[in-house]
Design a protein around this motif. Sequence first.
Motif, short mmCIF file in Angstrom:
data_model
loop_
_atom_site.label_atom_id
_atom_site.label_comp_id
_atom_site.label_asym_id
_atom_site.label_seq_id
_atom_site.Cartn_x
_atom_site.Cartn_y
_atom_site.Cartn_z
N GLN A 1 58.15 37.46 21.97
CA GLN A 1 57.10 38.48 21.90
C GLN A 1 57.47 39.57 20.89
OE1 GLN A 1 56.37 40.62 25.55
NE2 GLN A 1 54.21 40.09 25.47
N LEU A 2 58.72 40.04 20.96
CA LEU A 2 59.18 41.06 20.02
C LEU A 2 59.18 40.53 18.59
CD1 LEU A 2 60.28 43.87 19.49
CD2 LEU A 2 62.57 43.00 20.05
N PHE A 3 59.62 39.29 18.41
CA PHE A 3 59.63 38.69 17.07
C PHE A 3 58.20 38.59 16.51
CE2 PHE A 3 59.70 34.91 14.25
CZ PHE A 3 60.51 35.44 13.26
N ASP A 4 57.25 38.17 17.34
CA ASP A 4 55.86 38.09 16.89
C ASP A 4 55.33 39.46 16.48
OD1 ASP A 4 55.87 35.36 17.30
OD2 ASP A 4 54.85 35.47 19.24
N ILE A 5 55.69 40.50 17.22
CA ILE A 5 55.29 41.86 16.85
C ILE A 5 55.93 42.25 15.52
CG2 ILE A 5 55.52 44.31 17.47
CD1 ILE A 5 55.35 43.34 20.46
N MET A 6 57.21 41.95 15.34
CA MET A 6 57.91 42.30 14.10
C MET A 6 57.35 41.53 12.91
SD MET A 6 61.85 43.16 15.06
CE MET A 6 62.27 41.74 16.04
N LYS A 7 56.92 40.29 13.12
CA LYS A 7 56.29 39.53 12.03
C LYS A 7 55.05 40.25 11.51
CE LYS A 7 55.83 35.45 13.90
NZ LYS A 7 55.61 34.00 14.12
N VAL A 8 54.26 40.77 12.43
CA VAL A 8 53.04 41.49 12.04
C VAL A 8 53.39 42.83 11.39
CG1 VAL A 8 50.99 42.67 12.93
CG2 VAL A 8 51.59 40.39 13.79
N GLU A 9 54.26 43.60 12.03
CA GLU A 9 54.54 44.96 11.57
C GLU A 9 55.42 45.03 10.33
OE1 GLU A 9 52.99 47.58 12.69
OE2 GLU A 9 51.98 46.43 14.25
N PHE A 10 56.36 44.10 10.18
CA PHE A 10 57.31 44.15 9.06
C PHE A 10 57.14 42.98 8.09
CE2 PHE A 10 59.50 46.51 12.47
CZ PHE A 10 59.75 47.69 11.80
N GLY A 11 56.23 42.07 8.36
CA GLY A 11 55.99 40.95 7.46
C GLY A 11 57.06 39.88 7.53
N PHE A 12 57.83 39.81 8.63
CA PHE A 12 58.86 38.77 8.76
C PHE A 12 58.20 37.40 8.78
CE2 PHE A 12 61.83 41.76 11.37
CZ PHE A 12 62.11 42.48 10.23
N LYS A 13 58.88 36.43 8.28
CA LYS A 13 58.38 35.04 8.25
C LYS A 13 58.98 34.24 9.36
CE LYS A 13 56.30 35.56 4.23
NZ LYS A 13 54.96 35.86 4.16
#
Length: 77
Positions: free
Chosen positions: A65-77
């Motif tokens: 869940q945190l990773f999915d949020i970080m993908k959106v907020e920071f553009g992580f792939k």
Amino acid sequence: MARIERFQRDKMDRFQLHDEVEAKLFVQDYDGRKLMQISTYGRAGRQEVGKLSQTIQLDEGAARQLFDIMKVEFGFK
């Protein structure tokens, strides 16, 4: 210590940048599941510098869940 099972997005009225602190990351198998623990330690201005301050634990679901949020907020792939 706290074990996080899910994140809830919210808005803050006031945001403040905190001092940088030391953090250690641990990964452990526990009762057949993997847990990640992040522990932070007292900042330089604290009475007991380097003392364990906060600890949070994430299971796989919370980490995803945190990773999915970080993908959106920071553009992580």
